[in-house]
Design an enzyme around this catalytic site. Structure first.
Site, short mmCIF file in Angstrom:
data_model
loop_
_atom_site.label_atom_id
_atom_site.label_comp_id
_atom_site.label_asym_id
_atom_site.label_seq_id
_atom_site.Cartn_x
_atom_site.Cartn_y
_atom_site.Cartn_z
CB THR A 155 0.97 -25.23 25.15
OG1 THR A 155 2.18 -25.14 25.90
CG2 THR A 155 0.44 -23.84 24.87
CB VAL A 195 8.43 -25.75 34.30
CG1 VAL A 195 8.95 -27.07 33.73
CG2 VAL A 195 9.41 -24.62 33.97
CE LYS A 196 0.18 -29.30 30.79
NZ LYS A 196 -0.56 -29.03 29.54
CB VAL A 197 6.70 -31.33 35.89
CG1 VAL A 197 7.50 -32.57 36.23
CG2 VAL A 197 7.61 -30.12 35.74
#
Length: 217
Positions: free
Chosen positions: A27, A87-89
């Site tokens: 997402t 966790v999207k970084v």
């Protein structure tokens, strides 16, 4: 190759899950906004619901921050939602530093907005669980997105990097097929592209013939 669905739409996630091919979800803030999910509490609850729907698969939840300390604090809160949160970084200097911190502290990460092999190398060195090359956007700029997948896969094989290549910005069913052939570990796409893999005119013709013959029996 794992199949992730790129959406925040709960109905589409359930449909992909019921199809039996769903391994995870990605997402981003834009997808959340598209579903009318606004406000920190609502976003956190939406992520939790998605994790429960996916039933064991990884769910990438993107940080909004762009500085190291803020990304760490935000990432810790996201990771606390559910054990399957990744966790999207973003692929920026502070993002690479944050990925290293998350890796050292047992939090899975997805390094997003990758457009070059050099960026993929940095993300892998920092310990990213997934790296996300945006092949559709690369195609839009006149380069070859699938070729980048091939290049990263070759480098990772030679160097022994453990990060999984997550092909993102998928536009068509053919993108999915080409990414599978190029060595992507994961493909994330809209549901329409996944369902497009079902379609072939000869299948329709063959099925119609079978049904017609069955009526004669």
């Amino acid at each position: 190759m794992k199949f992730f669905i790129d959406t925040a739409n709960l109905a589409q996630i359930k449909e992909a899950h019921d199809l039996g091919i769903l391994d995870g979800v990605t997402t981003n803030p834009s997808l959340m906004a598209k579903e009318g999910v606004k406000g920190n509490d609502a976003i956190m609850n939406h992520y939790k619901t998605i994790c429960e729907l996916v039933d064991g698969g990884d769910v990438s939840a993107e940080v909004f921050s762009t500085t190291y300390n803020e990304m760490i604090e935000e990432g810790k809160k996201l990771a606390a939602i559910h054990k399957n949160i990744v966790v999207k970084v973003p692929m920026i200097k502070d993002g690479v530093k944050a990925i290293k911190w998350f890796t050292d502290n047992g939090i899975k990460t997805n390094c997003t907005l990758i457009f070059s092999a050099g960026q993929a190398i940095l993300a892998a060195k920092a310990g990213a669980t997934y790296i996300s090359p945006f092949i559709g956007r690369i195609d839009d700029s006149g380069w070859d997105g699938v070729q980048l997948i091939e290049e990263i896969a070759q480098i990772y094989a030679v160097q022994g990097f453990k990060s999984e290549i997550l092909a993102a910005s998928i536009r068509t069913p053919n993108h999915i097929v080409k990414c599978a052939a190029a060595g992507a570990d994961v493909c994330t796409s809209p549901l329409d592209s996944i369902l497009g893999l079902l379609k072939h005119p000869l299948t329709d013709i063959g099925l119609a013939k079978f049904v017609e013959d069955a009526k004669k029996m």
